[in-house]
Design an enzyme around this catalytic site. Structure first.
Site, mmCIF file in Angstrom:
data_model
loop_
_atom_site.group_PDB
_atom_site.id
_atom_site.type_symbol
_atom_site.label_atom_id
_atom_site.label_comp_id
_atom_site.label_asym_id
_atom_site.label_seq_id
_atom_site.Cartn_x
_atom_site.Cartn_y
_atom_site.Cartn_z
ATOM 1 N N LYS A 35 -15.852 81.887 141.724
ATOM 2 C CA LYS A 35 -15.487 83.253 141.334
ATOM 3 C C LYS A 35 -14.270 83.683 142.155
ATOM 4 C CE LYS A 35 -18.309 87.238 140.044
ATOM 5 N NZ LYS A 35 -19.548 87.960 140.344
HETATM 6 O O1 G3P Z 1 -21.331 90.747 139.934
HETATM 7 C C1 G3P Z 1 -20.377 91.647 139.603
HETATM 8 C C2 G3P Z 1 -20.815 92.926 138.960
HETATM 9 O O2 G3P Z 1 -21.792 92.676 138.005
HETATM 10 C C3 G3P Z 1 -21.134 94.047 139.911
HETATM 11 O O3 G3P Z 1 -21.909 95.040 139.328
HETATM 12 O O4 G3P Z 1 -23.402 96.989 139.560
HETATM 13 O O5 G3P Z 1 -22.005 96.280 141.515
HETATM 14 O O6 G3P Z 1 -20.955 97.348 139.537
HETATM 15 P P1 G3P Z 1 -22.070 96.489 140.028
#
Ligand code: G3P
Length: 217
Positions: A87
């Site tokens: 990533k």
């Molecule tokens: O993994 C990346 C992404 O899904 C992060 O989500 O909930 O931290 O905005 P969030």
């Protein structure tokens, strides 16, 4: 559409895997920290554990923000297991690194994508996945789903093979709308996946079936 789970929590990954619908896992530095996983050795061991639980792709994020650092980290991550997808953040050196990884047979997931232009660059660099963060756009009164729609259109126009991995999912309707748009993958917390199960008519119907069966016996 593929279902990934967005967590580094081993119990939740196991639960999703046992449900039989899991296609992969995404993690990020915040999710690793939330599980108390710190230090390079522990982080690497944790990725290995995740790979043992799931059959599919496991996204593991680089911490470096310079090209050389990203290459070093990404190669070490990719060496852990063939399931690992590196990533990489959507920054200038990240684009260069994704192109390098693509040319060297290492799969990548371009993260922190918030615009169609960024998604176009990720595809040009040969990213395996692009991760638009829907929820974080919604959080600032923008439209996360519209971004997925735009990326779908652009990728289809040119036949880019980069898979759209809708991320930052907040609720089950995000998953359903992404499926309607044609996202290739949705990565979400376990609770949003499990929420897809629920419908009051299913509960009421099952209760009646079981009660009627009891009466007949
Ligand atoms: O993994 C990346 C992404 O899904 C992060 O989500 O909930 O931290 O905005 P969030």
């Amino acid at each position: 559409m593929k279902f990934f789970i967005d967590t580094a929590n081993l119990d939740q990954i196991k639960e999703a895997q046992e449900l039989g619908v899991l296609d992969g896992v995404t993690t990020n530095p915040s999710l690793m920290a939330k599980e108390g996983i710190t230090g390079v050795d522990n982080i690497m061991k944790h990725y290995k554990k995740i790979c043992e639980i799931v059959d599919g792709d496991v996204s593991a994020e680089v911490i470096s923000t310079d090209f050389d650092g990203m290459i070093k980290e990404g190669e070490a991550l990719a060496d852990l297991n063939e399931q690992i997808v590196v990533k990489v953040p959507m920054i200038k050196d990240g684009v260069k690194a994704m192109k390098y990884f693509t040319d060297h047979g290492i799969r990548t997931n371009c993260t922190l994508v918030f615009s169609a232009g960024q998604a176009l660059l990720a595809a040009k660099a040969g990213a395996s996945y692009v991760s638009p963060f829907l929820g974080r756009l919604d959080d600032i009164s923008s439209d996360g789903l519209n971004l997925v729609d735009e990326i779908r259109l652009i990728y289809d126009n040119y036949g880019y093979e980069t898979e759209i991995l809708a991320a930052s999912i907040r609720h089950p309707m995000h998953i359903i709308e992404c499926a309607k748009i044609g996202a290739d993958v949705v990565t979400s917390p376990l609770q949003s996946i499990l929420a897809l199960l629920n419908h009051p008519l299913t509960s009421i119907g099952l209760e009646k079936f079981l009660a009627d069966h009891k009466k007949g016996n």
